[in-house]
Design a protein around this motif. Sequence first.
Motif, PDB file in Angstrom:
ATOM      1  N   THR A 172      -5.209   0.656   8.658  1.00 23.67           N
ATOM      2  CA  THR A 172      -6.508   1.267   9.003  1.00 23.67           C
ATOM      3  C   THR A 172      -6.456   2.795   8.987  1.00 23.67           C
ATOM      4  OG1 THR A 172      -5.937   1.112  11.365  1.00 23.67           O
ATOM      5  CG2 THR A 172      -7.215  -0.703  10.404  1.00 23.67           C
ATOM      6  N   SER A 173      -5.331   3.363   8.576  1.00 19.90           N
ATOM      7  CA  SER A 173      -5.195   4.820   8.568  1.00 19.90           C
ATOM      8  C   SER A 173      -5.117   5.335   7.134  1.00 19.90           C
ATOM      9  CB  SER A 173      -3.934   5.245   9.330  1.00 19.90           C
ATOM     10  OG  SER A 173      -3.980   4.817  10.672  1.00 19.90           O
ATOM     11  N   SER A 174      -5.311   6.621   7.002  1.00 19.85           N
ATOM     12  CA  SER A 174      -5.222   7.255   5.683  1.00 19.85           C
ATOM     13  C   SER A 174      -3.774   7.278   5.224  1.00 19.85           C
ATOM     14  CB  SER A 174      -5.756   8.689   5.750  1.00 19.85           C
ATOM     15  OG  SER A 174      -4.897   9.495   6.554  1.00 19.85           O
ATOM     16  N   GLU A 175      -3.590   7.542   3.933  1.00 19.91           N
ATOM     17  CA  GLU A 175      -2.246   7.595   3.383  1.00 19.91           C
ATOM     18  C   GLU A 175      -1.428   8.695   4.045  1.00 19.91           C
ATOM     19  OE1 GLU A 175      -0.093   8.514  -0.907  1.00 19.91           O
ATOM     20  OE2 GLU A 175      -2.098   7.630  -0.887  1.00 19.91           O
ATOM     21  N   ALA A 176      -2.063   9.849   4.327  1.00 20.47           N
ATOM     22  CA  ALA A 176      -1.347  10.966   4.948  1.00 20.47           C
ATOM     23  C   ALA A 176      -0.895  10.620   6.354  1.00 20.47           C
ATOM     24  CB  ALA A 176      -2.242  12.210   4.968  1.00 20.47           C
ATOM     25  N   VAL A 177      -1.784  10.002   7.121  1.00 16.15           N
ATOM     26  CA  VAL A 177      -1.436   9.606   8.483  1.00 16.15           C
ATOM     27  C   VAL A 177      -0.318   8.566   8.455  1.00 16.15           C
ATOM     28  CG1 VAL A 177      -2.268   8.417  10.547  1.00 16.15           C
ATOM     29  CG2 VAL A 177      -3.677  10.173   9.453  1.00 16.15           C
ATOM     30  N   GLN A 179       0.803  -1.220   0.000  1.00 18.79           N
ATOM     31  CA  GLN A 179       0.000   0.000   0.000  1.00 18.79           C
ATOM     32  C   GLN A 179       0.838   1.272   0.000  1.00 18.79           C
ATOM     33  OE1 GLN A 179      -2.826  -0.053   3.204  1.00 18.79           O
ATOM     34  NE2 GLN A 179      -4.043  -1.717   2.333  1.00 18.79           N
ATOM     35  N   GLU A 220      -9.040  11.930  11.574  1.00 22.30           N
ATOM     36  CA  GLU A 220      -7.779  12.014  10.853  1.00 22.30           C
ATOM     37  C   GLU A 220      -7.009  13.282  11.224  1.00 22.30           C
ATOM     38  OE1 GLU A 220      -6.052  12.172   6.259  1.00 22.30           O
ATOM     39  OE2 GLU A 220      -8.197  11.903   6.624  1.00 22.30           O
ATOM     40  N   GLU A 221      -7.739  14.411  11.349  1.00 18.50           N
ATOM     41  CA  GLU A 221      -7.066  15.658  11.681  1.00 18.50           C
ATOM     42  C   GLU A 221      -6.375  15.562  13.034  1.00 18.50           C
ATOM     43  OE1 GLU A 221     -10.143  15.284  10.816  1.00 18.50           O
ATOM     44  OE2 GLU A 221     -10.322  16.276   8.850  1.00 18.50           O
TER      45      GLU A 221
END
Length: 600
Positions: A541-546, A512, A588-589
Amino acid sequence: MKLYSATLTTQPQNSLTGSRTTDTSQPNAQAAQQLKSAQQASQDSLIKNDGPVNAPRGEKFTVTDPSATVKTYFVLGDERNERIENVLNRVSEEQRQSLINTEMILDENFLALAESLDDTALGHLASSIDKMQTPATVHMAPNFGLATARLAKEFVADLTAMSSDTQLRVLERAAGYAEQVISRPTDSTYSASGTLPFAQPSPSANNLYNFVSAVHKTDEPDTMLDSLQPFTESQQDTLLLIFGADNQLGQDVVEGLAERSEQTTDSFLNYLGGLAEKARPGFEYGFNKPVGYEEPDQANIDYDNDMLWVVKDMLDTTMSFISDYQFSDEQLSAMTDKLSYMETTHQRSYLEITETGLETLVGDEAETLQLEDNPEIIETLDQLRENHQTREGIALSRMGDDTGDPKSRYAIKDDYESKRDQKNMIRLMVTDAWLNQDDISRSTELNTTFSELNAEQRDQLVQDVNQLNPASAPLALQDTEELNQQFSRFLTRTNTLAETDNPAALLQAEEQQPGEQTENFWQAAEFAGDQVDALVGVLLTSSEAVGAQLLDNLTSSAASVQAGETGALQARTELIETLSFFSEPHPEEEQLEYLQKIAR
């Protein structure tokens, strides 16, 4: 016309008869009847012969009454009769019976050889032929009358081609082995075809069979016999089995063991002799796969253990121990002793680990490098080949996926893929073991990880990790500190693989990541140590940015620890706190804000 049988007894004039059970009490009337039957059979054969009456005669025996208890033959031709009678009168009653019932006495080559020998040598020959009729138990030994008779004829032909001195040496040796053969029960009865139908193979006949086979395979029997002299009696027995399988193999073994201790020679021959016996059909008919042979679609891991081409590979690798490598006596004894107690699948893995491992560690220096002076090389190999689970994993690396069928459990790869993938697995395991010599648990940990992947994932992962091997020279010939620097990326992967309990999820998380993040991913995963699976869970389980921010934080922490700016304990505490934060749901923020706040 004269009549011949297994024993010489008082019979009507011009006859030789004898009971298969040596029954000398048979009435004269019965013997006379047999003579009459023989004479009638002779007359009938002449009537049926379209040729002239004075045509050449005396070519073979004919059984006058196959169902009778007396085995009686007639031979036409007075000169031939006289030659046969002279030979028979020079041997013992038991030997006479054997020569007649095997029909060796009819063989012109035998007659000519027998006439050239003195009584002692002829006795040795007759005794050997008699005992050859007891089948041996070694692989490929003939076990029925016609085959054992053919073996005797080959022996006669071989003897005929020798000088008289060599004949005597060979016959004395053969007679000694013949004495070892357990005699048949006295009440054994020959069949109409001249065989003992109920004779069972006996290990007591093995040495005689192996010796005769060895003589047949060599062009220089004196040289072969001379080469055996430095060895003990039991060692010579095994060497004859090897010479009997293949003369060149025997020569190579004798040469390779010339300077070895008695114990080392015993250990090596004990193992190699078993392989040579299994390989015997291949030396006779070839080791290539039969025309039209097709691999099964699926099978158990041991499906090809007894295939001749597999046995030949095992034989060649074992021979390389005394021809291509400089093992000490103790090292060689230890290896072959251990191999002797393993079942075949594990023997194959042990041999493959040794061969590929030495290629990886010492390369072309193998022929000159004294392994006794480099014990760390053997210790590295032993970490793998003495580990039952690792040997099993190495064996599985040549197989495909587990089908779940207990009768045919694994998918079968083609031959090229099977060998390639197993070699790749061994190279990886040996390289990692060499770089982690103080961690004896590594091979078990890595093997467990690979066992939890399907075959395609496992093979691809091994190939990818091996591509990070930058070594331009064999590992054992390079400086350890330089190796650790060269293999930093390799170790990043294997260190992580040794820690994870969920390699499939680990590979999914790697997949990923954007290409530029791959190396950061592995550095962070290595830094996570035994928390790697928790890290993988967060990434999946997290966004790409995180995920990108988390990997940046961890790689920075790893670099800080390596530079000595941060203590290892502090860094681990921060890691656990970070992963603990992600164990609870957050927007996410909020996640990004947290990561940026703790970033170095």
